[in-house]
Design a protein around this motif. Sequence first.
Motif, PDB file in Angstrom:
ATOM      1  N   MET A   1      39.975  39.089  36.967  1.00 24.78           N
ATOM      2  CA  MET A   1      40.120  38.107  38.188  1.00 24.78           C
ATOM      3  C   MET A   1      38.534  37.031  37.695  1.00 24.78           C
ATOM      4  O   MET A   1      38.754  35.505  38.240  1.00 24.78           O
ATOM      5  CB  MET A   1      39.462  38.269  39.714  1.00 24.78           C
ATOM      6  N   MET A   2      37.377  37.898  36.957  1.00 29.14           N
ATOM      7  CA  MET A   2      36.407  36.687  36.099  1.00 29.14           C
ATOM      8  C   MET A   2      37.418  35.689  35.368  1.00 29.14           C
ATOM      9  O   MET A   2      36.328  34.704  35.539  1.00 29.14           O
ATOM     10  CB  MET A   2      35.607  37.221  35.381  1.00 29.14           C
ATOM     11  N   ARG A   3      38.891  35.700  35.153  1.00 33.75           N
ATOM     12  CA  ARG A   3      39.117  34.481  34.182  1.00 33.75           C
ATOM     13  C   ARG A   3      40.017  33.849  34.957  1.00 33.75           C
ATOM     14  O   ARG A   3      40.646  32.655  34.434  1.00 33.75           O
ATOM     15  CB  ARG A   3      39.957  35.581  33.872  1.00 33.75           C
ATOM     16  N   PHE A   4      39.986  34.464  36.404  1.00 30.78           N
ATOM     17  CA  PHE A   4      41.154  33.187  37.445  1.00 30.78           C
ATOM     18  C   PHE A   4      39.845  31.786  37.317  1.00 30.78           C
ATOM     19  O   PHE A   4      39.303  31.829  37.610  1.00 30.78           O
ATOM     20  CB  PHE A   4      40.932  33.421  39.117  1.00 30.78           C
ATOM     21  N   ARG A   5      40.837  30.349  37.188  1.00 33.29           N
ATOM     22  CA  ARG A   5      39.932  29.025  37.364  1.00 33.29           C
ATOM     23  C   ARG A   5      40.791  28.452  38.782  1.00 33.29           C
ATOM     24  O   ARG A   5      40.416  28.238  38.799  1.00 33.29           O
ATOM     25  CB  ARG A   5      40.325  28.876  35.886  1.00 33.29           C
ATOM     26  N   GLY A   6      41.840  28.564  38.319  1.00 34.93           N
ATOM     27  CA  GLY A   6      43.120  27.722  39.313  1.00 34.93           C
ATOM     28  C   GLY A   6      42.802  28.408  40.632  1.00 34.93           C
ATOM     29  O   GLY A   6      42.257  29.965  40.929  1.00 34.93           O
ATOM     30  N   PRO A   7      43.835  28.798  41.391  1.00 32.58           N
ATOM     31  CA  PRO A   7      44.541  28.774  42.803  1.00 32.58           C
ATOM     32  C   PRO A   7      44.653  30.764  42.713  1.00 32.58           C
ATOM     33  O   PRO A   7      45.175  30.743  41.839  1.00 32.58           O
ATOM     34  CB  PRO A   7      45.212  28.310  43.374  1.00 32.58           C
ATOM     35  N   ILE A   8      43.713  30.750  43.880  1.00 36.35           N
ATOM     36  CA  ILE A   8      44.131  32.695  44.325  1.00 36.35           C
ATOM     37  C   ILE A   8      45.506  32.897  44.469  1.00 36.35           C
ATOM     38  O   ILE A   8      45.765  32.676  45.345  1.00 36.35           O
ATOM     39  CB  ILE A   8      42.976  33.440  44.210  1.00 36.35           C
ATOM     40  N   ILE A   9      46.016  33.918  44.178  1.00 36.42           N
ATOM     41  CA  ILE A   9      47.190  33.922  44.692  1.00 36.42           C
ATOM     42  C   ILE A   9      47.248  35.574  44.847  1.00 36.42           C
ATOM     43  O   ILE A   9      47.064  36.952  44.312  1.00 36.42           O
ATOM     44  CB  ILE A   9      48.502  34.021  43.588  1.00 36.42           C
TER      45      ILE A   9
ATOM     46  N   ALA B 253      49.656  38.834  46.750  1.00 41.47           N
ATOM     47  CA  ALA B 253      50.473  38.638  46.796  1.00 41.47           C
ATOM     48  C   ALA B 253      51.212  40.441  47.854  1.00 41.47           C
ATOM     49  O   ALA B 253      50.091  41.177  46.974  1.00 41.47           O
ATOM     50  CB  ALA B 253      51.737  38.863  45.541  1.00 41.47           C
ATOM     51  N   THR B 254      52.083  40.633  48.865  1.00 41.16           N
ATOM     52  CA  THR B 254      51.622  42.060  48.938  1.00 41.16           C
ATOM     53  C   THR B 254      53.354  42.495  48.997  1.00 41.16           C
ATOM     54  O   THR B 254      53.952  41.528  48.594  1.00 41.16           O
ATOM     55  CB  THR B 254      51.891  42.061  50.374  1.00 41.16           C
ATOM     56  N   ASN B 255      54.022  43.850  49.631  1.00 42.97           N
ATOM     57  CA  ASN B 255      55.426  44.149  49.420  1.00 42.97           C
ATOM     58  C   ASN B 255      56.513  42.770  50.313  1.00 42.97           C
ATOM     59  O   ASN B 255      57.091  42.105  49.855  1.00 42.97           O
ATOM     60  CB  ASN B 255      55.517  45.216  50.132  1.00 42.97           C
ATOM     61  N   SER B 256      55.728  41.490  51.035  1.00 43.44           N
ATOM     62  CA  SER B 256      56.329  41.072  51.308  1.00 43.44           C
ATOM     63  C   SER B 256      55.394  39.381  52.370  1.00 43.44           C
ATOM     64  O   SER B 256      56.802  38.486  52.526  1.00 43.44           O
ATOM     65  CB  SER B 256      56.997  41.098  53.635  1.00 43.44           C
ATOM     66  N   THR B 257      54.920  39.143  51.519  1.00 49.15           N
ATOM     67  CA  THR B 257      53.837  37.975  52.029  1.00 49.15           C
ATOM     68  C   THR B 257      53.541  37.850  50.469  1.00 49.15           C
ATOM     69  O   THR B 257      53.064  38.668  49.928  1.00 49.15           O
ATOM     70  CB  THR B 257      52.918  38.242  52.955  1.00 49.15           C
ATOM     71  N   ARG B 258      53.203  35.838  50.847  1.00 46.62           N
ATOM     72  CA  ARG B 258      52.017  35.785  49.708  1.00 46.62           C
ATOM     73  C   ARG B 258      51.438  34.633  50.129  1.00 46.62           C
ATOM     74  O   ARG B 258      51.624  33.836  51.059  1.00 46.62           O
ATOM     75  CB  ARG B 258      53.401  34.428  48.493  1.00 46.62           C
ATOM     76  N   PHE B 259      50.152  34.957  49.679  1.00 43.47           N
ATOM     77  CA  PHE B 259      48.772  34.251  49.804  1.00 43.47           C
ATOM     78  C   PHE B 259      48.917  33.160  48.593  1.00 43.47           C
ATOM     79  O   PHE B 259      48.877  33.695  47.598  1.00 43.47           O
ATOM     80  CB  PHE B 259      48.233  34.455  50.630  1.00 43.47           C
ATOM     81  N   THR B 260      48.154  31.842  48.390  1.00 46.11           N
ATOM     82  CA  THR B 260      47.759  31.336  47.923  1.00 46.11           C
ATOM     83  C   THR B 260      46.454  30.790  48.353  1.00 46.11           C
ATOM     84  O   THR B 260      46.238  29.534  50.188  1.00 46.11           O
ATOM     85  CB  THR B 260      48.507  30.116  47.108  1.00 46.11           C
ATOM     86  N   TRP B 261      45.113  31.116  47.675  1.00 44.51           N
ATOM     87  CA  TRP B 261      44.063  30.550  48.276  1.00 44.51           C
ATOM     88  C   TRP B 261      43.703  29.835  47.293  1.00 44.51           C
ATOM     89  O   TRP B 261      43.326  29.634  45.873  1.00 44.51           O
ATOM     90  CB  TRP B 261      42.745  30.810  48.520  1.00 44.51           C
ATOM     91  N   ASN B 262      42.609  28.434  47.151  1.00 44.37           N
ATOM     92  CA  ASN B 262      42.062  27.104  46.204  1.00 44.37           C
ATOM     93  C   ASN B 262      40.822  27.680  46.608  1.00 44.37           C
ATOM     94  O   ASN B 262      40.416  26.767  47.541  1.00 44.37           O
ATOM     95  CB  ASN B 262      42.361  26.203  46.853  1.00 44.37           C
ATOM     96  N   LEU B 263      39.637  28.518  45.710  1.00 45.52           N
ATOM     97  CA  LEU B 263      38.392  28.964  46.433  1.00 45.52           C
ATOM     98  C   LEU B 263      37.792  27.252  46.111  1.00 45.52           C
ATOM     99  O   LEU B 263      36.599  27.979  46.996  1.00 45.52           O
ATOM    100  CB  LEU B 263      38.004  29.482  45.226  1.00 45.52           C
ATOM    101  N   GLY B 264      37.831  26.615  44.803  1.00 46.01           N
ATOM    102  CA  GLY B 264      37.295  25.340  45.315  1.00 46.01           C
ATOM    103  C   GLY B 264      36.223  26.006  44.244  1.00 46.01           C
ATOM    104  O   GLY B 264      35.350  25.399  43.834  1.00 46.01           O
ATOM    105  N   ALA B 265      35.941  27.586  43.774  1.00 52.11           N
ATOM    106  CA  ALA B 265      34.653  27.445  42.265  1.00 52.11           C
ATOM    107  C   ALA B 265      35.351  28.575  42.018  1.00 52.11           C
ATOM    108  O   ALA B 265      36.913  29.078  42.050  1.00 52.11           O
ATOM    109  CB  ALA B 265      33.869  28.142  42.917  1.00 52.11           C
ATOM    110  N   SER B 266      34.991  29.176  40.985  1.00 49.94           N
ATOM    111  CA  SER B 266      35.923  30.623  40.050  1.00 49.94           C
ATOM    112  C   SER B 266      35.642  31.485  40.859  1.00 49.94           C
ATOM    113  O   SER B 266      34.284  31.227  41.009  1.00 49.94           O
ATOM    114  CB  SER B 266      35.428  30.383  38.523  1.00 49.94           C
ATOM    115  N   VAL B 267      36.951  32.682  40.706  1.00 50.86           N
ATOM    116  CA  VAL B 267      36.293  33.840  41.177  1.00 50.86           C
ATOM    117  C   VAL B 267      34.668  34.499  40.637  1.00 50.86           C
ATOM    118  O   VAL B 267      34.306  35.049  41.506  1.00 50.86           O
ATOM    119  CB  VAL B 267      37.121  34.519  40.717  1.00 50.86           C
TER     120      VAL B 267
END
Length: 170
Positions: free
Chosen positions: A128-136, A138-152
């Motif tokens: 996660m420390m390498r994430f720079r864009g939106p964080i995705i 996902a679960t068995n049945s649902t997917r979310f995307t959040w734009n943190l506005g900052a790096s993780v």
Amino acid sequence: MRLSLTGKNVVAVALAGLILVLSGAAQAQYREEPAGRVGGGSVIRIFEGNRFDRCSGVFLDGNDNMLRIAFNTRREYALSIPQVVVPRGQRLEIAVGAAGIGSDSADAVGNQNGRAWRMLDQRAVDLMMRFRGPIIVATNSTRFTWNLGASVEDVLVAIENCTNRAMGWR
């Protein structure tokens, strides 16, 4: 002066005392307070049982779904998302990833009280420390995307600093 209580007065006094005790206990169980901002989200301090327990970065997506990334007094990370539907006969898994980086999946520890959550081990945190864009997420049945506005990384530093301050550490 002597105080005399009738049966009705005793019941009224007992009920009033019980209400005060229960309302005080309910308030002491869980409490949040603002502690700052990071990127497009906020940082909160969370108290459980009237004791500081953790700090959390809180982010909303376009549908007001809340992501929380937390760091607790035991120096452990966790991630929580809105409660999700788990197909019959399957266990709940939560995967966290970012485009072009990959993902890390683990069994969720909880899926009640309106939130599903999992602990983040060191392997997940390192990824996660390498994430720079939106964080995705996902679960068995649902997917979310959040734009943190900052790096993780910035989020993790903010919640670690919050926890350290709340614990009196530097």
